[in-house]
Motif scaffolding. Structure first.
Motif, PDB file in Angstrom:
ATOM      1  N   ARG A  27       4.349  69.237  64.344  1.00 36.28           N
ATOM      2  CA  ARG A  27       3.103  69.804  63.844  1.00 36.28           C
ATOM      3  C   ARG A  27       3.318  70.610  62.573  1.00 36.28           C
ATOM      4  N   VAL A  28       4.562  70.563  62.032  1.00 30.97           N
ATOM      5  CA  VAL A  28       4.882  71.269  60.793  1.00 30.97           C
ATOM      6  C   VAL A  28       5.503  70.280  59.812  1.00 30.97           C
ATOM      7  N   LEU A  29       4.989  70.288  58.584  1.00 33.66           N
ATOM      8  CA  LEU A  29       5.520  69.446  57.513  1.00 33.66           C
ATOM      9  C   LEU A  29       5.995  70.339  56.377  1.00 33.66           C
ATOM     10  N   ILE A  30       7.084  69.948  55.749  1.00 31.28           N
ATOM     11  CA  ILE A  30       7.527  70.605  54.516  1.00 31.28           C
ATOM     12  C   ILE A  30       7.518  69.553  53.433  1.00 31.28           C
ATOM     13  N   ASN A  31       6.728  69.791  52.403  1.00 37.03           N
ATOM     14  CA  ASN A  31       6.565  68.853  51.290  1.00 37.03           C
ATOM     15  C   ASN A  31       6.204  67.450  51.790  1.00 37.03           C
ATOM     16  N   GLY A  32       5.356  67.386  52.822  1.00 34.88           N
ATOM     17  CA  GLY A  32       4.872  66.110  53.331  1.00 34.88           C
ATOM     18  C   GLY A  32       5.771  65.405  54.319  1.00 34.88           C
ATOM     19  N   GLY A  44       8.826  77.558  46.531  1.00 36.66           N
ATOM     20  CA  GLY A  44       8.050  76.460  45.974  1.00 36.66           C
ATOM     21  C   GLY A  44       7.714  75.373  46.971  1.00 36.66           C
ATOM     22  N   ASP A  45       8.309  75.401  48.163  1.00 36.64           N
ATOM     23  CA  ASP A  45       7.995  74.398  49.189  1.00 36.64           C
ATOM     24  C   ASP A  45       6.570  74.571  49.697  1.00 36.64           C
ATOM     25  N   LEU A  46       5.949  73.447  50.076  1.00 35.12           N
ATOM     26  CA  LEU A  46       4.628  73.467  50.693  1.00 35.12           C
ATOM     27  C   LEU A  46       4.795  73.224  52.186  1.00 35.12           C
ATOM     28  N   ILE A  47       4.343  74.163  52.985  1.00 35.82           N
ATOM     29  CA  ILE A  47       4.429  74.060  54.436  1.00 35.82           C
ATOM     30  C   ILE A  47       3.037  73.773  54.977  1.00 35.82           C
ATOM     31  N   VAL A  57      -2.204  74.813  54.710  1.00 37.62           N
ATOM     32  CA  VAL A  57      -1.114  74.548  53.775  1.00 37.62           C
ATOM     33  C   VAL A  57      -0.751  75.856  53.077  1.00 37.62           C
ATOM     34  N   TYR A  58       0.549  76.174  53.085  1.00 34.55           N
ATOM     35  CA  TYR A  58       1.051  77.399  52.477  1.00 34.55           C
ATOM     36  C   TYR A  58       2.130  77.044  51.457  1.00 34.55           C
ATOM     37  N   GLU A  59       2.171  77.794  50.360  1.00 40.74           N
ATOM     38  CA  GLU A  59       3.250  77.642  49.386  1.00 40.74           C
ATOM     39  C   GLU A  59       4.191  78.830  49.535  1.00 40.74           C
ATOM     40  N   VAL A  60       5.482  78.547  49.638  1.00 41.29           N
ATOM     41  CA  VAL A  60       6.488  79.607  49.778  1.00 41.29           C
ATOM     42  C   VAL A  60       6.697  80.243  48.411  1.00 41.29           C
ATOM     43  N   ILE A  61       6.468  81.545  48.324  1.00 40.91           N
ATOM     44  CA  ILE A  61       6.632  82.262  47.057  1.00 40.91           C
ATOM     45  C   ILE A  61       7.972  82.981  47.004  1.00 40.91           C
ATOM     46  N   GLU A  62       8.361  83.588  48.135  1.00 42.19           N
ATOM     47  CA  GLU A  62       9.575  84.394  48.148  1.00 42.19           C
ATOM     48  C   GLU A  62      10.229  84.312  49.532  1.00 42.19           C
ATOM     49  N   LEU A  63      11.544  84.432  49.559  1.00 42.51           N
ATOM     50  CA  LEU A  63      12.293  84.434  50.818  1.00 42.51           C
ATOM     51  C   LEU A  63      13.010  85.773  50.958  1.00 42.51           C
ATOM     52  N   LYS A  68       8.360  94.276  55.968  1.00 43.20           N
ATOM     53  CA  LYS A  68       7.403  95.067  56.732  1.00 43.20           C
ATOM     54  C   LYS A  68       6.121  94.250  56.892  1.00 43.20           C
ATOM     55  N   ALA A  69       5.353  94.562  57.911  1.00 42.90           N
ATOM     56  CA  ALA A  69       4.150  93.796  58.227  1.00 42.90           C
ATOM     57  C   ALA A  69       3.173  93.732  57.055  1.00 42.90           C
ATOM     58  N   ASN A  70       3.009  94.837  56.331  1.00 41.83           N
ATOM     59  CA  ASN A  70       2.047  94.842  55.220  1.00 41.83           C
ATOM     60  C   ASN A  70       2.560  94.090  53.993  1.00 41.83           C
ATOM     61  N   GLU A  71       3.850  93.772  53.943  1.00 47.66           N
ATOM     62  CA  GLU A  71       4.413  93.025  52.811  1.00 47.66           C
ATOM     63  C   GLU A  71       4.575  91.538  53.116  1.00 47.66           C
ATOM     64  N   ALA A  72       4.339  91.126  54.353  1.00 47.92           N
ATOM     65  CA  ALA A  72       4.577  89.744  54.763  1.00 47.92           C
ATOM     66  C   ALA A  72       3.714  88.748  54.003  1.00 47.92           C
ATOM     67  N   LYS A  73       2.507  89.128  53.643  1.00 45.55           N
ATOM     68  CA  LYS A  73       1.611  88.203  52.941  1.00 45.55           C
ATOM     69  C   LYS A  73       2.064  87.914  51.514  1.00 45.55           C
ATOM     70  N   ASN A  74       3.023  88.674  51.011  1.00 49.65           N
ATOM     71  CA  ASN A  74       3.561  88.440  49.672  1.00 49.65           C
ATOM     72  C   ASN A  74       4.573  87.294  49.656  1.00 49.65           C
ATOM     73  N   LEU A  75       4.971  86.795  50.832  1.00 45.57           N
ATOM     74  CA  LEU A  75       5.973  85.733  50.910  1.00 45.57           C
ATOM     75  C   LEU A  75       5.377  84.341  50.726  1.00 45.57           C
ATOM     76  N   TYR A  76       4.057  84.216  50.864  1.00 45.64           N
ATOM     77  CA  TYR A  76       3.434  82.905  50.773  1.00 45.64           C
ATOM     78  C   TYR A  76       2.047  83.003  50.148  1.00 45.64           C
ATOM     79  N   LYS A  77       1.549  81.846  49.716  1.00 42.99           N
ATOM     80  CA  LYS A  77       0.205  81.749  49.165  1.00 42.99           C
ATOM     81  C   LYS A  77      -0.517  80.645  49.934  1.00 42.99           C
ATOM     82  N   ILE A  78      -1.740  80.910  50.356  1.00 39.99           N
ATOM     83  CA  ILE A  78      -2.518  79.911  51.090  1.00 39.99           C
ATOM     84  C   ILE A  78      -3.100  78.918  50.082  1.00 39.99           C
ATOM     85  N   ILE A  79      -2.799  77.634  50.294  1.00 39.05           N
ATOM     86  CA  ILE A  79      -3.306  76.576  49.418  1.00 39.05           C
ATOM     87  C   ILE A  79      -4.603  76.000  50.006  1.00 39.05           C
ATOM     88  N   GLU A  80      -4.578  75.637  51.279  1.00 37.57           N
ATOM     89  CA  GLU A  80      -5.770  75.102  51.971  1.00 37.57           C
ATOM     90  C   GLU A  80      -5.997  75.846  53.256  1.00 37.57           C
TER      91      GLU A  80
END
Length: 80
Positions: A27-32, A44-47, A57-63, A68-80
């Motif tokens: 149920r999880v794809l990375i780059n298709g 840069g991977d799309l999950i 669909v999420y794009e990985v911005i940082e690893l 911390k919980a309030n910084e977790a949303k900085n690790l990815y960007k929602i595409i869809e």
């Protein structure tokens, strides 16, 4: 970083065991491509996560290993 660990640290999925179950049930794809829990995630991977009829669909911005919980949303960007 492993896929299951990234999903937990970024708080896309709350628990690592749940993230592992998602990946093992294809149920999880990375780059298709179907990903296993141990698949390496890179910047840069799309999950894509399939939950029922919903597809997110999420794009990985940082690893990072520790976030911390309030910084977790900085690790990815929602595409869809």
């Amino acid at each position: 970083m492993r896929l299951d660990k990234f999903l937990k640290i970024s708080r896309i999925i709350k628990r690592r065991t749940v993230a592992k179950d998602f990946a093992e049930n294809e149920r999880v794809l990375i780059n298709g491509k179907v990903a296993k829990p141990s698949t390496e995630v890179n910047q840069g991977d799309l999950i894509t996560i399939q939950t029922g009829n919903k597809k997110n669909v999420y794009e990985v911005i940082e690893l990072k290993d520790n976030v911390k919980a309030n910084e977790a949303k900085n690790l990815y960007k929602i595409i869809e």
